[in-house]
Design an enzyme around this catalytic site. Structure first.
Site, mmCIF file in Angstrom:
data_model
loop_
_atom_site.group_PDB
_atom_site.id
_atom_site.type_symbol
_atom_site.label_atom_id
_atom_site.label_comp_id
_atom_site.label_asym_id
_atom_site.label_seq_id
_atom_site.Cartn_x
_atom_site.Cartn_y
_atom_site.Cartn_z
ATOM 1 N N CYS A 59 0.840 -1.202 0.000
ATOM 2 C CA CYS A 59 0.000 0.000 0.000
ATOM 3 C C CYS A 59 0.880 1.259 0.000
ATOM 4 O O CYS A 59 1.817 1.365 0.792
ATOM 5 C CB CYS A 59 -0.922 -0.005 1.222
ATOM 6 S SG CYS A 59 -2.013 1.427 1.259
ATOM 7 N N CYS A 63 0.621 4.907 6.800
ATOM 8 C CA CYS A 63 0.022 4.783 8.143
ATOM 9 C C CYS A 63 1.032 4.101 9.085
ATOM 10 O O CYS A 63 1.452 2.962 8.815
ATOM 11 C CB CYS A 63 -1.268 3.979 8.063
ATOM 12 S SG CYS A 63 -2.353 4.558 6.742
ATOM 13 N N CYS A 66 0.674 0.358 10.263
ATOM 14 C CA CYS A 66 0.197 -0.714 9.378
ATOM 15 C C CYS A 66 1.317 -1.541 8.745
ATOM 16 O O CYS A 66 2.254 -1.001 8.143
ATOM 17 C CB CYS A 66 -0.681 -0.103 8.293
ATOM 18 S SG CYS A 66 -1.458 -1.360 7.255
ATOM 19 N N CYS A 103 -16.322 -9.100 6.466
ATOM 20 C CA CYS A 103 -15.659 -7.815 6.231
ATOM 21 C C CYS A 103 -14.433 -8.063 5.370
ATOM 22 O O CYS A 103 -13.641 -8.964 5.659
ATOM 23 C CB CYS A 103 -15.192 -7.200 7.549
ATOM 24 S SG CYS A 103 -16.502 -7.054 8.750
ATOM 25 N N CYS A 134 -19.277 -5.893 4.592
ATOM 26 C CA CYS A 134 -18.560 -4.651 4.882
ATOM 27 C C CYS A 134 -17.281 -4.670 4.055
ATOM 28 O O CYS A 134 -16.656 -5.724 3.915
ATOM 29 C CB CYS A 134 -18.234 -4.552 6.377
ATOM 30 S SG CYS A 134 -17.385 -3.013 6.817
ATOM 31 N N CYS A 194 -19.137 2.723 8.738
ATOM 32 C CA CYS A 194 -18.350 2.050 9.776
ATOM 33 C C CYS A 194 -17.077 2.861 9.934
ATOM 34 O O CYS A 194 -16.261 2.921 9.009
ATOM 35 C CB CYS A 194 -18.039 0.618 9.334
ATOM 36 S SG CYS A 194 -16.943 -0.271 10.465
ATOM 37 N N ARG A 272 -17.483 -2.145 18.036
ATOM 38 C CA ARG A 272 -16.790 -3.389 17.696
ATOM 39 C C ARG A 272 -15.426 -3.467 18.376
ATOM 40 O O ARG A 272 -14.563 -2.615 18.143
ATOM 41 C CB ARG A 272 -16.633 -3.499 16.172
ATOM 42 C CG ARG A 272 -17.989 -3.384 15.464
ATOM 43 C CD ARG A 272 -17.892 -3.646 13.973
ATOM 44 N NE ARG A 272 -19.157 -3.317 13.327
ATOM 45 C CZ ARG A 272 -20.227 -4.118 13.249
ATOM 46 N NH1 ARG A 272 -20.174 -5.328 13.776
ATOM 47 N NH2 ARG A 272 -21.332 -3.723 12.649
HETATM 48 N N1 SAM Z 1 -6.532 0.516 3.225
HETATM 49 C C1 SAM Z 1 -7.798 0.682 3.803
HETATM 50 C C2 SAM Z 1 -7.844 1.828 4.770
HETATM 51 O O1 SAM Z 1 -6.871 2.136 5.407
HETATM 52 O O2 SAM Z 1 -8.907 2.414 4.886
HETATM 53 C C3 SAM Z 1 -8.323 -0.545 4.479
HETATM 54 C C4 SAM Z 1 -7.504 -1.457 5.303
HETATM 55 S S1 SAM Z 1 -6.851 -0.843 6.840
HETATM 56 C C5 SAM Z 1 -5.793 -2.140 7.297
HETATM 57 C C6 SAM Z 1 -8.222 -0.873 7.996
HETATM 58 C C7 SAM Z 1 -7.987 -0.378 9.394
HETATM 59 O O3 SAM Z 1 -7.302 -1.370 10.152
HETATM 60 C C8 SAM Z 1 -7.141 0.858 9.597
HETATM 61 O O4 SAM Z 1 -7.843 2.034 9.372
HETATM 62 C C9 SAM Z 1 -6.735 0.738 11.059
HETATM 63 O O5 SAM Z 1 -7.664 1.412 11.885
HETATM 64 C C10 SAM Z 1 -6.778 -0.763 11.310
HETATM 65 N N2 SAM Z 1 -5.424 -1.291 11.544
HETATM 66 C C11 SAM Z 1 -4.474 -1.477 10.625
HETATM 67 N N3 SAM Z 1 -3.339 -1.949 11.194
HETATM 68 C C12 SAM Z 1 -3.581 -2.048 12.519
HETATM 69 C C13 SAM Z 1 -2.788 -2.454 13.638
HETATM 70 N N4 SAM Z 1 -1.521 -2.834 13.515
HETATM 71 N N5 SAM Z 1 -3.374 -2.454 14.859
HETATM 72 C C14 SAM Z 1 -4.657 -2.063 15.000
HETATM 73 N N6 SAM Z 1 -5.440 -1.657 13.978
HETATM 74 C C15 SAM Z 1 -4.914 -1.643 12.754
HETATM 75 FE FE1 SF4 Z 2 -2.727 1.243 3.416
HETATM 76 FE FE2 SF4 Z 2 -2.580 0.072 5.788
HETATM 77 FE FE3 SF4 Z 2 -2.961 2.690 5.625
HETATM 78 FE FE4 SF4 Z 2 -4.943 1.008 4.891
HETATM 79 S S1 SF4 Z 2 -4.097 1.270 6.934
HETATM 80 S S2 SF4 Z 2 -4.246 2.853 3.809
HETATM 81 S S3 SF4 Z 2 -3.707 -0.676 4.053
HETATM 82 S S4 SF4 Z 2 -1.141 1.572 4.934
#
Ligand code: SAM
Ligand code: SF4
Ligand code: DTB
Length: 341
Positions: A59, A63, A66, A103, A134, A194, A272
């Protein structure tokens, strides 16, 4: 019907009021949260949800939490979008295992228009199995939101993650306003919203207040509010930061307080208890349910991280006398009507 009822919810919370709810003595906070919960939701019922990563890793967003960001050195391999039939096979297995909500997440900044036909087929196929759907695919254009709505998508997940003040310390490749724009497109298209975030990213109590305040003062509350506890992944900015400063890990009681404040300020929403249960004690999870959480992800994997697993969850629900929820929509509508009478 649900939407009409939810539009009556209070959306003028001030930060001071939310901070005061956070500050309540713990027993009072839990009492209020459980009272609100019982007015709007079926007591003792937990919705079991399954999560599937339909497109993993690579990606372009940064973030800091992530594992799927190209900026992370987490060892997560990038894949293409899964075949429609492979996704439907996984959904059928989840339905057989008793899941009521499926989801699907994609590690995209936004879907490309060429991805949309497959996404639409997936939504239609999963819905035909009788499960709630979802998706979380990143930012959407108005036309993409409409396509998802027309396909029958029940919920779109798009988290604000933290307070507006903290946002650009966690993510620099988009702004909180970008996030809010997609949420308003989702709402306009008629898909249930959500949106939640992550607790335990080294934020302050004031950030947690700001996070809940942002959600609870949207023009309409999100129908679904995932509260994740950070899963610290090695090779991510936040995972490594937390590994170096173990004391930064969120205090369990503070996590439960956050759930309770979400429940009290957004009474009709599904709250949730999402990522992070794997490292949470049974007692903490039980307190989260007391505080109004009524949904969990089951199975041994989230998107890329480990989850508690079916056996542990079955044992926990049985120990607590909690039952799997059959369907949340009629329950919420009935409870809200009773409350309005
Ligand atoms: N890329 C899309 C986005 O960011 O909207 C969807 C996937 S993203 C992995 C979905 C959510 O997972 C993120 O917004 C974050 O809140 C949560 N998430 C991701 N990595 C995480 C982690 N290591 N611990 C807790 N929550 C996490
Ligand atoms: Fe990409 Fe992870 Fe951020 Fe979702 S949370 S936009 S998968 S880097
Ligand atoms: C959400 O708020 N939590 C889920 C879901 N929305 C998509 C994702 C949790 C991801 C946890 C980290 C991982 O598995 O990589």
């Amino acid at each position: 019907m649900i939407r009409e009822i939810m539009s009556n919810q209070r959306t003028d919370w001030t930060r001071a009021e939310i901070a005061a709810v956070f500050d309540l003595p713990f027993d009072e906070l839990l009492f209020q949260a459980q009272t609100v919960h019982r007015a709007h939701h079926a007591a003792g019922q937990i919705q079991l949800c399954t999560l599937l990563s339909i497109k993993t890793g690579g990606c372009p967003e940064d973030c800091g939490y992530c594992s799927q960001s190209v900026k992370a050195d987490s060892g997560v391999a990038a894949t293409k979008l899964m075949d429609v039939q492979a996704v439907l096979q996984k959904a059928a297995e989840a339905a057989d295992a008793g899941s009521r909500r499926f989801c699907m997440g994609a590690a995209w900044r936004n879907p490309k228009d060429r991805d949309m036909p497959a996404i639409v087929q997936i939504v239609q196929g999963v819905r035909a199995m009788g499960m709630e759907t979802c998706m979380t695919l990143g930012m959407l254009t108005p036309a993409q939101a409409d396509m998802l709505a027309d396909a029958g998508l029940d919920y779109y997940n798009h988290n604000i993650d933290t307070s507006p003040e903290r946002y650009n310390e966690i993510i620099t490749t988009r702004t909180m306003d970008d996030r809010l724009d997609t949420l308003s497109e989702v709402r306009r298209a008629g898909i249930n919203v959500c949106s939640g975030g992550i607790v335990g990213m080294g934020e302050t109590r004031a950030d947690r207040v700001g996070f809940i305040h942002t959600l609870a003062t949207l023009p309409q509350h999100p129908e679904s509010v995932p509260v994740n506890a950070l899963v610290p992944v090695k090779g991510t900015v936040l995972g490594d930061m937390l590994a170096d400063t173990p004391l930064a890990k969120i205090d369990d009681i503070e996590f439960v307080r956050t759930i309770a404040v979400a429940r009290i300020t957004m009474p009709m929403s599904m709250v949730r208890l999402s990522a992070g249960r794997e490292s949470m004690s049974e007692a903490t999870q039980a307190l989260c349910f007391m505080a109004g959480a009524n949904s969990i992800f089951t199975g041994d994997k989230l998107l890329t991280a480990a989850n508690a697993g079916d056996d542990k969850d079955a044992a926990l629900l049985s120990k607590l006398g909690l039952r799997p929820m059959e369907s949340e929509e009629p329950l919420r509508a009935c409870k809200a009507l009773e409350a309005a009478e």
